[in-house]
Design a protein around this motif. Structure first.
Motif, mmCIF file in Angstrom:
data_model
loop_
_atom_site.group_PDB
_atom_site.id
_atom_site.type_symbol
_atom_site.label_atom_id
_atom_site.label_comp_id
_atom_site.label_asym_id
_atom_site.label_seq_id
_atom_site.Cartn_x
_atom_site.Cartn_y
_atom_site.Cartn_z
ATOM 1 N N SER A 202 0.821 -1.220 0.000
ATOM 2 C CA SER A 202 0.000 0.000 0.000
ATOM 3 C C SER A 202 0.849 1.261 0.000
ATOM 4 O O SER A 202 0.423 2.311 -0.491
ATOM 5 N N GLU B 259 3.782 2.890 -4.623
ATOM 6 C CA GLU B 259 2.960 3.224 -5.780
ATOM 7 C C GLU B 259 3.324 2.419 -7.021
ATOM 8 O O GLU B 259 2.556 2.368 -7.985
ATOM 9 N N ASP C 245 0.977 -3.294 -7.549
ATOM 10 C CA ASP C 245 -0.457 -3.507 -7.424
ATOM 11 C C ASP C 245 -0.690 -4.295 -6.134
ATOM 12 O O ASP C 245 -0.308 -5.465 -6.041
ATOM 13 N N THR C 246 -1.308 -3.654 -5.157
ATOM 14 C CA THR C 246 -1.483 -4.303 -3.861
ATOM 15 C C THR C 246 -2.270 -5.604 -3.975
ATOM 16 O O THR C 246 -1.911 -6.623 -3.363
ATOM 17 N N GLU C 247 -3.325 -5.619 -4.767
ATOM 18 C CA GLU C 247 -4.125 -6.839 -4.909
ATOM 19 C C GLU C 247 -3.289 -7.971 -5.496
ATOM 20 O O GLU C 247 -3.411 -9.131 -5.070
ATOM 21 N N GLN C 248 -2.439 -7.659 -6.453
ATOM 22 C CA GLN C 248 -1.584 -8.678 -7.057
ATOM 23 C C GLN C 248 -0.558 -9.209 -6.053
ATOM 24 O O GLN C 248 -0.305 -10.420 -5.979
#
Length: 230
Positions: free
Chosen positions: A194, A197, A200-203
């Protein structure tokens, strides 16, 4: 056996290691830098674990406790006490004994799940290397989060495993350097991603979830080694 864990950064805790270690103390370096300096002449722990952090391994001005950590590592290795260095901790081991760490290495950062390639001579070395290598035989996916990298090992060190870019596991006497993060929890992975930048946090979290069992197994193996189980 009493194990001293040095935490170098508030967002890089001992995580899963705490669940697998027996008797251990976590020293938060930024809260007690004088305590680290006092350890230069104190009795040595049964084992030493150096955690990671956002510090630059050479930035003693911003992180004034780093030299005290290097001296503690020197004393432990001279006394054949096991030292486990994780990420920044591994870089400290390398730099302490004559290796080189490149800050913001141009090959780029590693974040999330990466693959290990094991070397052919990785069973050599001290500090219980052969049984540890056998115990790690099933480790092929690990969780990384770093941009600084070990680009030259100390004279006499042995590389055990690499990713596509960097050294990931090496030994030097009784010290073991681990560039990846065996201690990472899902919650910590989310915090790190998080705040980055570029990822991708979900990835990142999906990768963690897919390999959660293997990550925990590797962490337990390393905790057992540091604890002298084998």
């Amino acid at each position: 056996m009493s194990i001293l864990v040095i935490q170098n950064d508030p967002i890089v805790p001992a995580g899963q290691l705490s669940a697998f270690l027996g008797d251990h103390e976590v020293l938060r370096a930024w809260e007690a830098p004088q305590r680290l300096h006092d350890l230069a002449t104190a009795p040595l722990p049964g084992a030493l674990i150096l955690l990671g952090g956002r510090a630059n391994v050479y930035d003693d001005e911003a992180f004034p406790w780093l030299e005290a950590e290097r001296e503690l590592v020197r004393r432990c290795v001279r006394a054949n006490i096991r030292v486990l260095g994780i990420c920044l901790g591994a870089q400290l081991i390398a730099a302490t004994f004559g290796g080189r760490v490149t800050v913001s290495d141009p090959a780029g950062p590693e974040c999330g799940i990466i693959s290990l390639a094991w070397g052919t001579n990785d069973q050599a070395g001290g500090g219980g290397a052969v049984p540890l290598r056998m115990a790690l035989a099933s480790t092929h996916a690990v969780f990384a989060d770093h941009s600084d990298a070990i680009t030259q090992l100390p004279p006499g060190a042995r590389e055990w495993a690499r990713s596509q870019k960097y050294t990931q596991i090496f030994s030097y006497g009784s010290a073991l350097g681990i560039q990846f993060h065996p201690e990472v929890t899902r919650e910590t992975a989310i915090v790190w991603a998080s705040g980055n930048e570029a990822v991708d946090t979900e990835q990142i979290v999906a990768g963690y979830d897919a390999h959660e069992g293997e990550l925990a197994s590797t962490c337990k193996t390393l905790a057992d080694w540091a604890s002298g189980v084998f």
